[in-house]
Design a protein around this motif. Structure first.
Motif, PDB file in Angstrom:
ATOM      1  N   VAL A   1       0.835  -1.202   0.000  1.00  0.00           N
ATOM      2  CA  VAL A   1       0.000   0.000   0.000  1.00  0.00           C
ATOM      3  C   VAL A   1       0.871   1.253   0.000  1.00  0.00           C
ATOM      4  O   VAL A   1       0.596   2.216  -0.737  1.00  0.00           O
ATOM      5  N   ASN A   2       1.925   1.257   0.801  1.00  0.00           N
ATOM      6  CA  ASN A   2       2.842   2.393   0.838  1.00  0.00           C
ATOM      7  C   ASN A   2       3.508   2.612  -0.517  1.00  0.00           C
ATOM      8  O   ASN A   2       3.591   3.745  -1.000  1.00  0.00           O
ATOM      9  N   MET A   3       3.958   1.536  -1.136  1.00  0.00           N
ATOM     10  CA  MET A   3       4.650   1.636  -2.420  1.00  0.00           C
ATOM     11  C   MET A   3       3.726   2.179  -3.509  1.00  0.00           C
ATOM     12  O   MET A   3       4.083   3.124  -4.235  1.00  0.00           O
ATOM     13  N   LEU A   4       2.524   1.614  -3.617  1.00  0.00           N
ATOM     14  CA  LEU A   4       1.590   2.055  -4.652  1.00  0.00           C
ATOM     15  C   LEU A   4       1.118   3.483  -4.411  1.00  0.00           C
ATOM     16  O   LEU A   4       0.928   4.255  -5.356  1.00  0.00           O
ATOM     17  N   SER A   5       0.939   3.838  -3.145  1.00  0.00           N
ATOM     18  CA  SER A   5       0.511   5.199  -2.822  1.00  0.00           C
ATOM     19  C   SER A   5       1.581   6.208  -3.207  1.00  0.00           C
ATOM     20  O   SER A   5       1.293   7.250  -3.812  1.00  0.00           O
ATOM     21  N   ASN A   6       2.828   5.918  -2.866  1.00  0.00           N
ATOM     22  CA  ASN A   6       3.930   6.830  -3.187  1.00  0.00           C
ATOM     23  C   ASN A   6       4.135   6.965  -4.697  1.00  0.00           C
ATOM     24  O   ASN A   6       4.597   8.005  -5.179  1.00  0.00           O
ATOM     25  N   LYS A   7       3.784   5.923  -5.448  1.00  0.00           N
ATOM     26  CA  LYS A   7       3.934   5.958  -6.904  1.00  0.00           C
ATOM     27  C   LYS A   7       2.703   6.526  -7.603  1.00  0.00           C
ATOM     28  O   LYS A   7       2.653   6.583  -8.827  1.00  0.00           O
ATOM     29  N   GLY A   8       1.705   6.944  -6.806  1.00  0.00           N
ATOM     30  CA  GLY A   8       0.500   7.501  -7.397  1.00  0.00           C
ATOM     31  C   GLY A   8      -0.398   6.464  -8.033  1.00  0.00           C
ATOM     32  O   GLY A   8      -1.182   6.776  -8.937  1.00  0.00           O
ATOM     33  N   LYS A   9      -0.309   5.219  -7.565  1.00  0.00           N
ATOM     34  CA  LYS A   9      -1.113   4.134  -8.133  1.00  0.00           C
ATOM     35  C   LYS A   9      -2.089   3.560  -7.113  1.00  0.00           C
ATOM     36  O   LYS A   9      -2.590   2.444  -7.275  1.00  0.00           O
ATOM     37  N   PHE A  10      -2.361   4.321  -6.063  1.00  0.00           N
ATOM     38  CA  PHE A  10      -3.285   3.870  -5.031  1.00  0.00           C
ATOM     39  C   PHE A  10      -4.675   3.631  -5.609  1.00  0.00           C
ATOM     40  O   PHE A  10      -5.401   2.734  -5.165  1.00  0.00           O
ATOM     41  N   GLY A  11      -5.036   4.400  -6.603  1.00  0.00           N
ATOM     42  CA  GLY A  11      -6.354   4.292  -7.220  1.00  0.00           C
ATOM     43  C   GLY A  11      -6.557   3.011  -8.010  1.00  0.00           C
ATOM     44  O   GLY A  11      -7.685   2.709  -8.419  1.00  0.00           O
ATOM     45  N   ASN A  12      -5.482   2.251  -8.256  1.00  0.00           N
ATOM     46  CA  ASN A  12      -5.630   1.000  -9.007  1.00  0.00           C
ATOM     47  C   ASN A  12      -6.547   0.012  -8.291  1.00  0.00           C
ATOM     48  O   ASN A  12      -7.183  -0.836  -8.929  1.00  0.00           O
ATOM     49  N   PHE A  13      -6.590   0.116  -6.967  1.00  0.00           N
ATOM     50  CA  PHE A  13      -7.474  -0.767  -6.205  1.00  0.00           C
ATOM     51  C   PHE A  13      -8.942  -0.481  -6.515  1.00  0.00           C
ATOM     52  O   PHE A  13      -9.804  -1.323  -6.244  1.00  0.00           O
ATOM     53  N   ALA A  14      -9.225   0.699  -7.059  1.00  0.00           N
ATOM     54  CA  ALA A  14     -10.612   1.064  -7.367  1.00  0.00           C
ATOM     55  C   ALA A  14     -11.218   0.092  -8.377  1.00  0.00           C
ATOM     56  O   ALA A  14     -12.390  -0.304  -8.251  1.00  0.00           O
ATOM     57  N   TYR A  15     -10.428  -0.296  -9.383  1.00  0.00           N
ATOM     58  CA  TYR A  15     -10.948  -1.186 -10.425  1.00  0.00           C
ATOM     59  C   TYR A  15     -11.349  -2.539  -9.841  1.00  0.00           C
ATOM     60  O   TYR A  15     -12.343  -3.141 -10.255  1.00  0.00           O
ATOM     61  N   TYR A  16     -10.566  -3.002  -8.891  1.00  0.00           N
ATOM     62  CA  TYR A  16     -10.886  -4.271  -8.236  1.00  0.00           C
ATOM     63  C   TYR A  16     -12.196  -4.151  -7.448  1.00  0.00           C
ATOM     64  O   TYR A  16     -13.061  -5.032  -7.539  1.00  0.00           O
ATOM     65  N   CYS A  17     -12.315  -3.065  -6.668  1.00  0.00           N
ATOM     66  CA  CYS A  17     -13.540  -2.860  -5.880  1.00  0.00           C
ATOM     67  C   CYS A  17     -14.766  -2.739  -6.770  1.00  0.00           C
ATOM     68  O   CYS A  17     -15.836  -3.280  -6.455  1.00  0.00           O
ATOM     69  N   TRP A  18     -14.626  -2.043  -7.885  1.00  0.00           N
ATOM     70  CA  TRP A  18     -15.744  -1.910  -8.831  1.00  0.00           C
ATOM     71  C   TRP A  18     -16.120  -3.275  -9.409  1.00  0.00           C
ATOM     72  O   TRP A  18     -17.293  -3.593  -9.543  1.00  0.00           O
ATOM     73  N   GLY A  19     -15.099  -4.062  -9.758  1.00  0.00           N
ATOM     74  CA  GLY A  19     -15.362  -5.379 -10.330  1.00  0.00           C
ATOM     75  C   GLY A  19     -16.113  -6.272  -9.361  1.00  0.00           C
ATOM     76  O   GLY A  19     -17.107  -6.916  -9.732  1.00  0.00           O
ATOM     77  N   VAL A  20     -15.655  -6.302  -8.111  1.00  0.00           N
ATOM     78  CA  VAL A  20     -16.316  -7.137  -7.099  1.00  0.00           C
ATOM     79  C   VAL A  20     -17.710  -6.599  -6.798  1.00  0.00           C
ATOM     80  O   VAL A  20     -18.661  -7.363  -6.628  1.00  0.00           O
ATOM     81  N   GLY A  21     -17.843  -5.270  -6.752  1.00  0.00           N
ATOM     82  CA  GLY A  21     -19.141  -4.664  -6.475  1.00  0.00           C
ATOM     83  C   GLY A  21     -20.163  -4.981  -7.547  1.00  0.00           C
ATOM     84  O   GLY A  21     -21.321  -5.333  -7.242  1.00  0.00           O
ATOM     85  N   ILE A  22     -19.755  -4.877  -8.806  1.00  0.00           N
ATOM     86  CA  ILE A  22     -20.665  -5.185  -9.922  1.00  0.00           C
ATOM     87  C   ILE A  22     -21.030  -6.665  -9.919  1.00  0.00           C
ATOM     88  O   ILE A  22     -22.192  -7.040 -10.131  1.00  0.00           O
ATOM     89  N   LEU A  23     -20.044  -7.529  -9.668  1.00  0.00           N
ATOM     90  CA  LEU A  23     -20.304  -8.965  -9.605  1.00  0.00           C
ATOM     91  C   LEU A  23     -21.292  -9.281  -8.473  1.00  0.00           C
ATOM     92  O   LEU A  23     -22.208 -10.112  -8.641  1.00  0.00           O
ATOM     93  N   ALA A  24     -21.117  -8.595  -7.338  1.00  0.00           N
ATOM     94  CA  ALA A  24     -22.024  -8.807  -6.198  1.00  0.00           C
ATOM     95  C   ALA A  24     -23.439  -8.366  -6.535  1.00  0.00           C
ATOM     96  O   ALA A  24     -24.419  -9.003  -6.129  1.00  0.00           O
ATOM     97  N   LEU A  25     -23.578  -7.271  -7.301  1.00  0.00           N
ATOM     98  CA  LEU A  25     -24.910  -6.817  -7.724  1.00  0.00           C
ATOM     99  C   LEU A  25     -25.573  -7.851  -8.625  1.00  0.00           C
ATOM    100  O   LEU A  25     -26.769  -8.150  -8.483  1.00  0.00           O
ATOM    101  N   ILE A  26     -24.794  -8.397  -9.555  1.00  0.00           N
ATOM    102  CA  ILE A  26     -25.336  -9.403 -10.478  1.00  0.00           C
ATOM    103  C   ILE A  26     -25.772 -10.658  -9.723  1.00  0.00           C
ATOM    104  O   ILE A  26     -26.877 -11.189  -9.938  1.00  0.00           O
ATOM    105  N   LEU A  27     -24.922 -11.131  -8.810  1.00  0.00           N
ATOM    106  CA  LEU A  27     -25.252 -12.328  -8.035  1.00  0.00           C
ATOM    107  C   LEU A  27     -26.446 -12.087  -7.119  1.00  0.00           C
ATOM    108  O   LEU A  27     -27.261 -12.981  -6.899  1.00  0.00           O
ATOM    109  N   SER A  28     -26.547 -10.854  -6.588  1.00  0.00           N
ATOM    110  CA  SER A  28     -27.693 -10.515  -5.722  1.00  0.00           C
ATOM    111  C   SER A  28     -29.000 -10.583  -6.511  1.00  0.00           C
ATOM    112  O   SER A  28     -30.032 -11.033  -6.000  1.00  0.00           O
ATOM    113  N   ALA A  29     -28.954 -10.142  -7.762  1.00  0.00           N
ATOM    114  CA  ALA A  29     -30.150 -10.161  -8.605  1.00  0.00           C
ATOM    115  C   ALA A  29     -30.507 -11.579  -9.054  1.00  0.00           C
ATOM    116  O   ALA A  29     -31.693 -11.931  -9.119  1.00  0.00           O
TER     117      ALA A  29
END
Length: 278
Positions: A248-276
């Motif tokens: 987390v420290n390394m990615l944050s210092n390199k300005g890549k902390f936001g890369n985790f956003a894509y993972y969260c979006w992917g899991v969130g969308i998958l969870a919405l589909i499975l919920s439906a």
């Protein structure tokens, strides 16, 4: 078999506890969709010690900062009784102690809502939405968070807001580390300070919660024959947690902390589909 189970849970605990992906959200989704039981359901003592394992990783990674904070805490107490006229500026480590205390206070406002928050762990729609919100927080903060505030320049208003972010992150799907780090960055804090403060801020909350849980675990009874396997899980949690903090420290210092956003979006969308569907 319990050795493998303990080691697996330790690995999941160490990684998910610090990466901004919401360990509680993932565990809740696994429980709801796959019927996977948590360590707390199968062995509360194991669950408590795994959390202590991740605490160990914080203490080891930030050992110099924490040692300085411990020393300055006692020096600060002494200064209240016998002020030193030569001390014109409060040491950074002493101010960090104060920042952690203030940042922890908003958690007490969340306690009355604990029963309602616990009910959300079975609502996959809420968890999915919270993961999508976490992703947005990570994405936006990574692009806008270019501040310069540190230990000395961060304001009490900033710290209280970060504390409230930590409190809201008790909602499953909202990452604690993601919420606090992103909030700090959006308030103008330096990336390195935001990450360091977030992880050190978690110590009182996790320690307090697990001391209370330990009392319940002792009442339920402890199977000492499982201790070797449990200790293996603790070691795995501590080691994996240590490397997760570094990542987390390394990615944050390199300005890549936001890369985790894509993972969260992917899991969130998958969870919405499975919920439906399910």
């Amino acid at each position: 078999m319990f050795f493998l189970y303990s080691a697996f849970l330790g690995l999941v605990q160490g990684i998910a506890e610090f990466l901004p992906i919401s360990s509680s959200g993932h565990l809740s989704l696994f429980q709801n969709f796959l019927g996977l039981k948590s360590a707390e359901e199968t062995n509360l003592f194991l669950d408590v010690l795994l959390h202590f394992g991740t605490l160990i990783s914080i203490f080891v990674y930030y050992r110099h900062d924490i040692w300085d904070m411990i020393q300055e805490f006692f020096r600060g107490c002494k200064a209240l009784v016998h002020p030193d006229p030569k001390e014109t500026k409060v040491p950074e480590a002493r101010r960090m102690v104060f920042l952690v205390i203030v940042g922890t206070l908003p958690l007490f406002l969340i306690l009355p809502l604990k029963k309602y928050i616990d009910n959300l762990y079975t609502n996959t729609w809420v968890i999915a939405a919270a993961l999508l919100i976490t992703g947005c927080l990570l994405f936006i903060s990574d692009r806008l968070g270019k501040g310069k505030k540190g230990v000395r320049s961060v304001t009490m208003r900033d710290i209280i807001i970060i504390g409230f972010a930590q409190g809201l992150a008790t909602i499953p799907g909202l990452s604690r580390s993601g919420s606090t780090i992103s909030t700090a960055m959006l308030l103008g804090c330096r990336r390195d300070f935001a990450v360091r403060y977030s992880f050190i801020l978690s110590i009182p909350a996790v320690l307090g919660a697990n001391i209370l849980a330990m009392a319940d675990a002792i009442k339920m009874g402890i199977d000492w024959s499982m201790m070797p396997a449990i200790l293996l899980g603790v070691v795995v949690a501590a080691v994996s947690g240590y490397f997760a903090i570094g990542l987390v420290n390394m990615l944050s210092n390199k300005g890549k902390f936001g890369n985790f956003a894509y993972y969260c979006w992917g899991v969130g969308i998958l969870a919405l589909i499975l919920s439906a569907v399910l």
